[in-house]
Design a protein around this motif. Sequence first.
Motif, PDB file in Angstrom:
ATOM      1  N   TYR A   1      -0.247   8.780  21.880  1.00  0.00           N
ATOM      2  CA  TYR A   1      -1.296   9.781  21.681  1.00  0.00           C
ATOM      3  C   TYR A   1      -1.821   9.724  20.256  1.00  0.00           C
ATOM      4  O   TYR A   1      -1.110   9.303  19.342  1.00  0.00           O
ATOM      5  CB  TYR A   1      -0.748  11.188  21.910  1.00  0.00           C
ATOM      6  CG  TYR A   1      -0.382  11.510  23.337  1.00  0.00           C
ATOM      7  CD1 TYR A   1      -1.305  12.066  24.213  1.00  0.00           C
ATOM      8  CD2 TYR A   1       0.906  11.273  23.800  1.00  0.00           C
ATOM      9  CE1 TYR A   1      -0.964  12.382  25.519  1.00  0.00           C
ATOM     10  CE2 TYR A   1       1.269  11.586  25.110  1.00  0.00           C
ATOM     11  CZ  TYR A   1       0.328  12.144  25.963  1.00  0.00           C
ATOM     12  OH  TYR A   1       0.671  12.453  27.247  1.00  0.00           O
TER      13      TYR A   1
ATOM     14  N   ASP B   1      -2.649  12.606  18.562  1.00  0.00           N
ATOM     15  CA  ASP B   1      -1.916  13.669  17.854  1.00  0.00           C
ATOM     16  C   ASP B   1      -1.217  14.599  18.842  1.00  0.00           C
ATOM     17  O   ASP B   1      -1.367  14.466  20.062  1.00  0.00           O
ATOM     18  CB  ASP B   1      -2.842  14.442  16.905  1.00  0.00           C
ATOM     19  CG  ASP B   1      -3.980  15.135  17.637  1.00  0.00           C
ATOM     20  OD1 ASP B   1      -3.909  15.247  18.883  1.00  0.00           O
ATOM     21  OD2 ASP B   1      -4.942  15.562  16.975  1.00  0.00           O
ATOM     22  N   LEU B   2      -0.473  15.541  18.292  1.00  0.00           N
ATOM     23  CA  LEU B   2       0.343  16.432  19.110  1.00  0.00           C
ATOM     24  C   LEU B   2      -0.513  17.331  20.000  1.00  0.00           C
ATOM     25  O   LEU B   2      -0.143  17.645  21.130  1.00  0.00           O
ATOM     26  CB  LEU B   2       1.222  17.287  18.181  1.00  0.00           C
ATOM     27  CG  LEU B   2       2.435  17.977  18.808  1.00  0.00           C
ATOM     28  CD1 LEU B   2       3.336  16.989  19.518  1.00  0.00           C
ATOM     29  CD2 LEU B   2       3.226  18.736  17.746  1.00  0.00           C
ATOM     30  N   LYS B   3      -1.661  17.711  19.475  1.00  0.00           N
ATOM     31  CA  LYS B   3      -2.558  18.583  20.232  1.00  0.00           C
ATOM     32  C   LYS B   3      -2.945  17.933  21.567  1.00  0.00           C
ATOM     33  O   LYS B   3      -2.958  18.594  22.608  1.00  0.00           O
ATOM     34  CB  LYS B   3      -3.798  18.855  19.387  1.00  0.00           C
ATOM     35  CG  LYS B   3      -4.589  20.017  19.882  1.00  0.00           C
ATOM     36  CD  LYS B   3      -5.563  20.535  18.840  1.00  0.00           C
ATOM     37  CE  LYS B   3      -6.625  21.351  19.538  1.00  0.00           C
ATOM     38  NZ  LYS B   3      -7.966  20.765  19.407  1.00  0.00           N
ATOM     39  N   ARG B   4      -3.222  16.653  21.511  1.00  0.00           N
ATOM     40  CA  ARG B   4      -3.596  15.961  22.755  1.00  0.00           C
ATOM     41  C   ARG B   4      -2.393  15.801  23.686  1.00  0.00           C
ATOM     42  O   ARG B   4      -2.526  15.853  24.904  1.00  0.00           O
ATOM     43  CB  ARG B   4      -4.190  14.594  22.437  1.00  0.00           C
ATOM     44  CG  ARG B   4      -5.513  14.692  21.700  1.00  0.00           C
ATOM     45  CD  ARG B   4      -6.216  13.356  21.721  1.00  0.00           C
ATOM     46  NE  ARG B   4      -7.378  13.360  20.835  1.00  0.00           N
ATOM     47  CZ  ARG B   4      -8.203  12.334  20.701  1.00  0.00           C
ATOM     48  NH1 ARG B   4      -7.987  11.218  21.387  1.00  0.00           N
ATOM     49  NH2 ARG B   4      -9.224  12.410  19.895  1.00  0.00           N
TER      50      ARG B   4
ATOM     51  N   GLU C   1      -0.023  17.841  24.085  1.00  0.00           N
ATOM     52  CA  GLU C   1       0.341  19.136  24.645  1.00  0.00           C
ATOM     53  C   GLU C   1      -0.206  19.344  26.060  1.00  0.00           C
ATOM     54  O   GLU C   1       0.327  20.138  26.822  1.00  0.00           O
ATOM     55  CB  GLU C   1      -0.150  20.246  23.709  1.00  0.00           C
ATOM     56  CG  GLU C   1       0.611  21.533  23.905  1.00  0.00           C
ATOM     57  CD  GLU C   1       0.328  22.550  22.814  1.00  0.00           C
ATOM     58  OE1 GLU C   1      -0.510  22.272  21.924  1.00  0.00           O
ATOM     59  OE2 GLU C   1       0.951  23.620  22.866  1.00  0.00           O
ATOM     60  N   LYS C   2      -1.247  18.615  26.413  1.00  0.00           N
ATOM     61  CA  LYS C   2      -1.764  18.702  27.783  1.00  0.00           C
ATOM     62  C   LYS C   2      -0.754  18.192  28.805  1.00  0.00           C
ATOM     63  O   LYS C   2      -0.768  18.591  29.957  1.00  0.00           O
ATOM     64  CB  LYS C   2      -3.029  17.839  27.909  1.00  0.00           C
ATOM     65  CG  LYS C   2      -4.190  18.405  27.141  1.00  0.00           C
ATOM     66  CD  LYS C   2      -5.458  17.646  27.489  1.00  0.00           C
ATOM     67  CE  LYS C   2      -6.583  18.129  26.594  1.00  0.00           C
ATOM     68  NZ  LYS C   2      -7.289  17.028  25.945  1.00  0.00           N
TER      69      LYS C   2
ATOM     70  N   TYR D   1       7.970  15.676  14.179  1.00  0.00           N
ATOM     71  CA  TYR D   1       6.572  15.266  14.145  1.00  0.00           C
ATOM     72  C   TYR D   1       5.982  15.473  12.747  1.00  0.00           C
ATOM     73  O   TYR D   1       5.324  14.591  12.200  1.00  0.00           O
ATOM     74  CB  TYR D   1       5.785  16.065  15.187  1.00  0.00           C
ATOM     75  CG  TYR D   1       4.299  15.752  15.226  1.00  0.00           C
ATOM     76  CD1 TYR D   1       3.819  14.690  15.989  1.00  0.00           C
ATOM     77  CD2 TYR D   1       3.367  16.522  14.524  1.00  0.00           C
ATOM     78  CE1 TYR D   1       2.460  14.401  16.033  1.00  0.00           C
ATOM     79  CE2 TYR D   1       2.017  16.247  14.562  1.00  0.00           C
ATOM     80  CZ  TYR D   1       1.564  15.187  15.323  1.00  0.00           C
ATOM     81  OH  TYR D   1       0.221  14.902  15.368  1.00  0.00           O
TER      82      TYR D   1
END
Length: 317
Positions: free
Chosen positions: A68, A70-73, A75-76, A88
Motif C-alpha cells: 500500500y 500508506d496506512l490510510k489506504r 485501513e479499507k 508503522y
Amino acid sequence: MKNIYSNIFKFNRNILKKTARYLKKKHLVALPTETVYGLAGNAYSDKSVAKIFRLKNRPKFNPLIIHYYDLKRAEKDVFINDELIKLYKKLSPGPITFVVSKKKNSKLSSIATANLKTVAIRFPSNKIIRRLLKELTFPLAIPSANKSGRLSPVDSIDVVEEFNNKIKIIIDGGRSKFGVESTVVNLTENFSILRYGAISKNIISKILKKKYSTLRGSKKILSPGNLKKHYSPGIPLILNQKKNIKGQAFLVFGKKYKNSKHTFNLSKKSNLKQAAQNLYKTLRKIKKLNYKRIYVAKIPNTGIGEAINDRLKRAAN
Ligand code: TXA
Ligand code: MG
C-alpha cells in the motif's frame, strides 16, 4: 536510453502512466523495491493474482504481501491495532511487513490471501514503487520476482533471467538497497517474527517494548511461505566451513579472508549490510560459473546477519 532487453524500462512519467494502465488492465509488471525486485499485480483482482501464482509456479496456500501507499489506504482492507501504529510510525515506509486481521468487506482477492483471515501488508520505501502506488486506486500484490523456491532478484537483469520475455514491463531501478526480503511480523496475537529480514528483531522489540517469540517450537504453521527449502541457487551449500575444499566455491565474510580465485567475499569490510546486498547476486554468480558446490564460512548472526543466515540455511536444505 534504449536497453538491450526490450522489456526493461527506465523510470519516467511515460512509463509510470503506461505501467498504471497495464496494471489496471490486470497485467503483471516487475518493479524494484528497497528489498528485492517484485512481480506486481492488482490485489483486488482474482485474475491478476492468479497470473502471479501461475507465473511463479507458487503453491496456492502461500499468500502474497499486499503493498500500500500508506496506512490510510490499508485501513479499507485490514484492522489497525496499536502495535501496527507504533511500528508503522517508526519503520514505514520501509522493509517490514505486518500480518494483521482482514476486514470482512475488504476487496482483496481471496486468492492473494490464500483464503486466510489475516493479511500481510507492507509500505515499501523505494521511490519508484511509491510513485506508482500513489497513482493507483488499488493496492498491489507483490511477491519477489522469481520462480517459487529460487533466489530473489536484486536487479532488472535477474528478473529477465527468471522469466525471459514473459513479463512485458520490467522497471529498472538499479541494485536493490537491502538485498534481502522484508521482515515479516505477526501482530494478530503475541508479536512474533515470521520471517527474518532487513529489519532486525531487536529493533522491533525495542519499539514495542516487548519480547518476541519466533516460529520455532510453535506447531501451528503461521507463515505458510516459511518453507524449509527456499532461496536455492540450484547447487548444494555446505554451511559453517572453516576452509575451502579445492576447486569449490568458498563464500566468506570479512577481512580475515585472503582474495583467491575461488573465494567470494560478501563484504571485505566486514559490513553485514553490504553482505546482505551482495548475497543473492554472489550466489547467482557462483552458480553461473558452474561450481558444483558452495562451501560457506560462518557469518555473524546479528542485525541483518540473522536474515543472511536464515536464507543460507534454507538454501542449504
Ligand atoms: O521484501 C519483500 O517482502 C518482497 C518485496 C517484493 O516486497 N516480497 C516478498 O514476498 O518477499 P514473498 O511472496 O516472496 O514472501 C511473502 C512472505 C511469505 O513467506 C508468505 O508466506 C508470508 O509473506 N505471508 C503472506 N501473507 C501472510 C499471512 N497472512 N500470514 C503469514 N505469513 C504471510
Ligand atoms: Mg519470495
